[in-house]
Design a protein around this motif. Structure first.
Motif, mmCIF file in Angstrom:
data_model
loop_
_atom_site.group_PDB
_atom_site.id
_atom_site.type_symbol
_atom_site.label_atom_id
_atom_site.label_comp_id
_atom_site.label_asym_id
_atom_site.label_seq_id
_atom_site.Cartn_x
_atom_site.Cartn_y
_atom_site.Cartn_z
ATOM 1 N N ARG A 12 -2.478 8.264 2.824
ATOM 2 C CA ARG A 12 -3.528 7.235 2.785
ATOM 3 C C ARG A 12 -3.039 5.912 3.369
ATOM 4 N N VAL A 13 -1.794 5.554 3.061
ATOM 5 C CA VAL A 13 -1.223 4.321 3.607
ATOM 6 C C VAL A 13 -1.200 4.394 5.127
ATOM 7 N N ILE A 14 -0.744 5.508 5.659
ATOM 8 C CA ILE A 14 -0.714 5.684 7.119
ATOM 9 C C ILE A 14 -2.125 5.601 7.688
ATOM 10 N N ARG A 15 -3.070 6.233 7.015
ATOM 11 C CA ARG A 15 -4.468 6.193 7.474
ATOM 12 C C ARG A 15 -4.978 4.753 7.528
ATOM 13 N N ALA A 16 -4.678 3.967 6.518
ATOM 14 C CA ALA A 16 -5.125 2.569 6.493
ATOM 15 C C ALA A 16 -4.514 1.781 7.644
ATOM 16 N N VAL A 25 0.035 -5.587 1.672
ATOM 17 C CA VAL A 25 0.021 -4.550 0.639
ATOM 18 C C VAL A 25 -1.290 -4.589 -0.120
ATOM 19 N N SER A 26 -1.790 -5.773 -0.427
ATOM 20 C CA SER A 26 -3.060 -5.866 -1.166
ATOM 21 C C SER A 26 -4.225 -5.302 -0.349
ATOM 22 N N GLU A 27 -4.205 -5.487 0.957
ATOM 23 C CA GLU A 27 -5.257 -4.918 1.803
ATOM 24 C C GLU A 27 -5.172 -3.393 1.832
ATOM 25 N N ILE A 28 -3.965 -2.869 1.916
ATOM 26 C CA ILE A 28 -3.772 -1.416 1.884
ATOM 27 C C ILE A 28 -4.270 -0.862 0.553
ATOM 28 N N CYS A 29 -3.890 -1.515 -0.521
ATOM 29 C CA CYS A 29 -4.295 -1.072 -1.865
ATOM 30 C C CYS A 29 -5.801 -1.063 -2.020
ATOM 31 N N LYS A 30 -6.438 -2.089 -1.526
ATOM 32 C CA LYS A 30 -7.900 -2.182 -1.632
ATOM 33 C C LYS A 30 -8.579 -1.088 -0.807
ATOM 34 N N LYS A 31 -8.107 -0.874 0.422
ATOM 35 C CA LYS A 31 -8.716 0.131 1.302
ATOM 36 C C LYS A 31 -8.539 1.551 0.778
ATOM 37 N N GLU A 32 -7.405 1.815 0.131
ATOM 38 C CA GLU A 32 -7.064 3.196 -0.225
ATOM 39 C C GLU A 32 -6.974 3.455 -1.725
ATOM 40 N N SER A 33 -7.371 2.487 -2.545
ATOM 41 C CA SER A 33 -7.374 2.644 -4.005
ATOM 42 C C SER A 33 -6.009 3.070 -4.547
ATOM 43 N N PRO A 37 2.348 -1.551 -7.213
ATOM 44 C CA PRO A 37 3.715 -1.039 -7.410
ATOM 45 C C PRO A 37 3.944 0.308 -6.714
ATOM 46 N N PHE A 38 2.950 1.173 -6.771
ATOM 47 C CA PHE A 38 3.057 2.477 -6.119
ATOM 48 C C PHE A 38 3.091 2.302 -4.596
ATOM 49 N N ALA A 39 2.270 1.402 -4.082
ATOM 50 C CA ALA A 39 2.232 1.160 -2.633
ATOM 51 C C ALA A 39 3.577 0.646 -2.134
ATOM 52 N N TYR A 40 4.186 -0.285 -2.867
ATOM 53 C CA TYR A 40 5.489 -0.815 -2.456
ATOM 54 C C TYR A 40 6.542 0.298 -2.406
ATOM 55 N N LYS A 41 6.536 1.157 -3.404
ATOM 56 C CA LYS A 41 7.491 2.269 -3.452
ATOM 57 C C LYS A 41 7.303 3.195 -2.246
#
Length: 137
Positions: A12-16, A25-33, A37-41
């Motif tokens: 999902r991160v790659i897709r975003a 990171v906040s934009e990625i999190c918002k786009k991909e739910s 903390p998980f996104a940073y990892k």
């Protein structure tokens, strides 16, 4: 099965990132739910694998480092779990007490290895652009 939630979120991160030159990171999190903390990892693992690049500062964020035409699900999943396998005995470090015991090979091991090889081939067959090329922002 080795396709964990972390692997799914990495895809999902790659897709975003495919549709933007750079995202926070906040934009990625918002786009991909995804939680931050998980996104940073996940981003750390993707960055270590050379799939994304991180930028510091006010206008920082993350961007794809590789062309989506060159990225497959296999590359993404293996960036998250380099020892991915469908069963523990296939990961290369596991010493199965049954395989080769008394000179008798485990025939299930051979069959599972063939299945894993086919799965890896299927995960490599389409690029991220093939999968998500028609999606828009």
């Amino acid at each position: 099965m080795f396709i964990t939630r972390e692997s799914d979120y990495a895809m999902r991160v790659i897709r975003a990132l495919m549709w933007e030159p750079r995202l926070s990171v906040s934009e990625i999190c918002k786009k991909e739910s995804i939680t931050a903390p998980f996104a940073y990892k996940i981003l750390k693992k993707l960055q270590n694998a050379g799939l994304v690049e991180g930028y510091r500062g006010v206008h920082g964020g993350y961007a794809l480092k590789r062309d989506p035409e060159e990225l497959s699900l296999y590359e993404i999943y293996s960036a998250i779990d380099p020892d991915m396998s469908i069963i523990e005995c296939l990961n290369g470090t596991y010493q199965c007490p049954r395989n080769g015991q008394d000179g008798v090979p485990c025939h299930a091991h051979d069959e599972l290895q063939e299945i894993q090889d086919q799965l890896w081939t299927m995960l490599r067959r389409k690029s991220m652009k093939d999968l998500f090329g028609k999606e828009e922002k």
